[in-house]
Design an enzyme around this catalytic site. Structure first.
Site, PDB file in Angstrom:
ATOM      1  N   SER A 130       4.242  12.286   0.988  1.00  0.00           N
ATOM      2  CA  SER A 130       3.337  13.067   0.117  1.00  0.00           C
ATOM      3  C   SER A 130       3.902  14.449  -0.169  1.00  0.00           C
ATOM      4  O   SER A 130       3.838  14.935  -1.302  1.00  0.00           O
ATOM      5  CB  SER A 130       1.954  13.203   0.766  1.00  0.00           C
ATOM      6  OG  SER A 130       1.353  11.930   0.905  1.00  0.00           O
ATOM      7  N   GLY A 160       0.109   5.147  -2.161  1.00  0.00           N
ATOM      8  CA  GLY A 160      -0.978   6.025  -1.724  1.00  0.00           C
ATOM      9  C   GLY A 160      -0.475   7.417  -1.381  1.00  0.00           C
ATOM     10  O   GLY A 160      -1.092   8.430  -1.728  1.00  0.00           O
ATOM     11  N   ASP A 161       0.694   7.469  -0.716  1.00  0.00           N
ATOM     12  CA  ASP A 161       1.293   8.764  -0.368  1.00  0.00           C
ATOM     13  C   ASP A 161       1.654   9.537  -1.633  1.00  0.00           C
ATOM     14  O   ASP A 161       1.451  10.748  -1.715  1.00  0.00           O
ATOM     15  CB  ASP A 161       2.582   8.567   0.447  1.00  0.00           C
ATOM     16  CG  ASP A 161       2.354   7.767   1.725  1.00  0.00           C
ATOM     17  OD1 ASP A 161       1.217   7.741   2.200  1.00  0.00           O
ATOM     18  OD2 ASP A 161       3.331   7.175   2.229  1.00  0.00           O
ATOM     19  N   ALA A 162       2.203   8.814  -2.619  1.00  0.00           N
ATOM     20  CA  ALA A 162       2.608   9.448  -3.881  1.00  0.00           C
ATOM     21  C   ALA A 162       1.397   9.965  -4.632  1.00  0.00           C
ATOM     22  O   ALA A 162       1.422  11.053  -5.213  1.00  0.00           O
ATOM     23  CB  ALA A 162       3.381   8.460  -4.745  1.00  0.00           C
ATOM     24  N   GLY A 211       0.523  13.164  -3.068  1.00  0.00           N
ATOM     25  CA  GLY A 211       1.520  14.180  -3.437  1.00  0.00           C
ATOM     26  C   GLY A 211       1.296  14.724  -4.835  1.00  0.00           C
ATOM     27  O   GLY A 211       1.326  15.939  -5.055  1.00  0.00           O
TER      28      GLY A 211
END
EC number: 2.7.1.20
Length: 341
Positions: A67, A295-297, A300
Site C-alpha cells: 500500500s 486490496g493493498d493497491a 495505496g
C-alpha cells in the site's frame, strides 16, 4: 503543504514468491482460493517446490508495504512515504532494500540476525490469488526499534498512519504507541481488517486498536467474519460497515469512516450513519492477470489522495484506479508513471 514523510506505514515486509500454480498444488497443501493464512509446518516445503516446479517471480511485498509503495507511486513526490518493519540479514533482505529505494519509499527496516527475511507464497489460479505467509524475520519486530530517536522522528513527522491488521500478530505494542500518538496530535490513524483469521484469532488486540482507527479498510469476506465474531447476525456488508464506523472512538477529532471493497462489486463507504456505494472500474476477464495486491493497491491509491486532503469520492476513485492497474500485472507492480488525473 510539505509532503515529506507525510504518510508512515508499519507492517510485515515479505518477499512475494509468486507463481501460477494448479488446483492440485492448492489441494496438496490444503490452501483455499482467495484466502490469506500464516504458514504452518505442513506448508514449509511448498516454497521450495514452487521455485522448482513453476516459473516464479520475486516481488517486494507484505500488505502494508504494498500500500505504501502504491501511494508513493501515485504521489510521485520522492520521500512522501516512510515504512518500518523487520527483515533478515540475507539476500532477500537486500533485495527488499533495493526494491524499496527504487520505489522512493523511505524505509527504516529493523534487521534481525537470527531469522531469514519473511516470504509469502502467492499461488495464482485463474487470476485469483491465495497467500501463505512465512513471517520469519517479520515476526521479530520490536517496539524498541520504533522508539529509537531516528525512527520515532518518522512518527513525529507523519500526519497519516497506516497499518495492516497482519501487524497485530507481531507487535500490537508498536501499533498502540503510534495510535495513541496519532490521537494526541489529531493525526489520522488507519488500519485494515486484512484477513478473516485476524478478526477471529486476534480479536482482543484488534478491539484494543479499533477506538483509535479513523479509517477502517477491508473486503467483504473480512467484514462478514468481523460481524460473525461480534455476534451481529448480519451478512449485509453495508450494515457491517456502518456498525464498524459507529464503534466508540478514543478521540473525537475525526469521525470513523469504514471502506469495504467487494471485488468487482461497488466499494462501500460508511460515515456519519450513512452508506455510499461507488462502482469499480470493470475489467474484462481476459485482461485479469492476478488479483494479488488488489486490496493493498486500492488502499495505496486511496491514501495518495487522502494525504492531499481530497474528498472521499476522489480517494475511492484513485483506489479503484490503482487496483485496476495492479490486477492487469503480475504481483503488486505498476508502470513507471500513473495516468490518474
Amino acid at each position: 503543504m510539505a509532503y515529506e514523510g507525510i504518510l508512515l506505514g508499519m507492517g510485515n515486509p515479505l518477499l512475494d514468491i509468486s507463481a501460477v500454480v494448479d488446483e492440485d498444488f492448492l489441494k496438496k497443501y490444503g490452501i483455499k482460493l482467495n484466502d490469506a493464512i500464516l504458514a504452518e509446518d505442513k506448508h514449509l516445503p511448498m516454497y521450495e517446490e514452487m521455485t522448482k516446479k513453476y516459473e516464479v517471480e520475486y516481488i517486494a511485498g507484505g500488505a502494508t508495504q504494498n500500500s505504501i509503495r502504491v501511494a508513493q507511486w501515485m504521489l510521485q513526490i520522492p520521500g512522501a512515504t516512510s515504512y518500518m518493519g523487520c527483515i533478515g540479514k540475507d539476500k532477500f533482505g537486500e533485495e527488499m532494500k533495493k526494491n524499496s529505494k527504487l520505489a522512493g519509499v523511505n524505509v527504516h527496516y529493523y534487521e534481525d540476525g537470527t531469522a531469514p527475511t519473511g516470504t509469502c507464497a502467492v499461488c495464482v489460479v485463474g487470476g485469483e490469488r491465495s497467500l501463505v505467509a512465512n513471517l520469519s524475520a517479520a515476526n521479530c519486530y520490536k517496539s524498541e526499534h520504533l522508539k529509537k530517536p531516528e525512527n520515532w522522528a518518522l512518527v513525529e513527522k507523519a500526519k497519516y498512519f497506516y497499518v495492516a491488521g497482519f501487524f497485530l500478530t507481531v507487535s500490537p505494542e508498536s501499533i498502540q504507541l503510534v495510535a495513541e500518538h496519532a490521537a494526541a496530535k489529531n493525526n489520522v490513524f488507519m488500519m485494515n481488517l486484512s484477513a478473516p483469521f485476524i478478526c477471529e484469532f486476534f480479536r482482543d488486540v484488534q478491539e484494543k486498536a479499533l477506538p483509535y482507527m479513523d479509517y477502517v479498510f477491508g473486503n467483504e469476506t473480512e467484514a462478514r467474519t468481523f460481524s460473525k465474531v461480534h455476534g451481529w447476525e448480519t451478512d449485509n456488508v453495508e450494515e457491517v460497515a456502518l456498525k464498524i464506523s459507529q464503534w466508540p472512538k478514543a478521540s473525537g477529532t475525526h469521525k470513523r469512516i469504514t471502506v469495504i471493497t467487494q471485488g468487482a462489486d461497488p466499494v462501500v463507504v460508511a460515515e456519519d450513519g450513512k452508506v455510499k456505494k461507488f462502482p469499480v472500474i470493470l475489467l474484462p476477464k481476459e485482461k485479469l492477470v492476478d488479483t494479488n495486491g488488489a486490496g493493498d493497491a486500492f488502499v495505496g491509491g486511496f491514501l495518495s489522495q487522502l494525504v492531499q486532503e481530497k474528498p472521499i469520492e476522489e480517494c475511492v476513485r484513485a483506489g479503484c484506479y490503482a487496483a485496476n492497474v495492479i490486477i492487469q500485472r503480475s504481483g503488486c507492480t505498476y508502470p513507471e508513471k500513473p495516468s490518474f488525473n
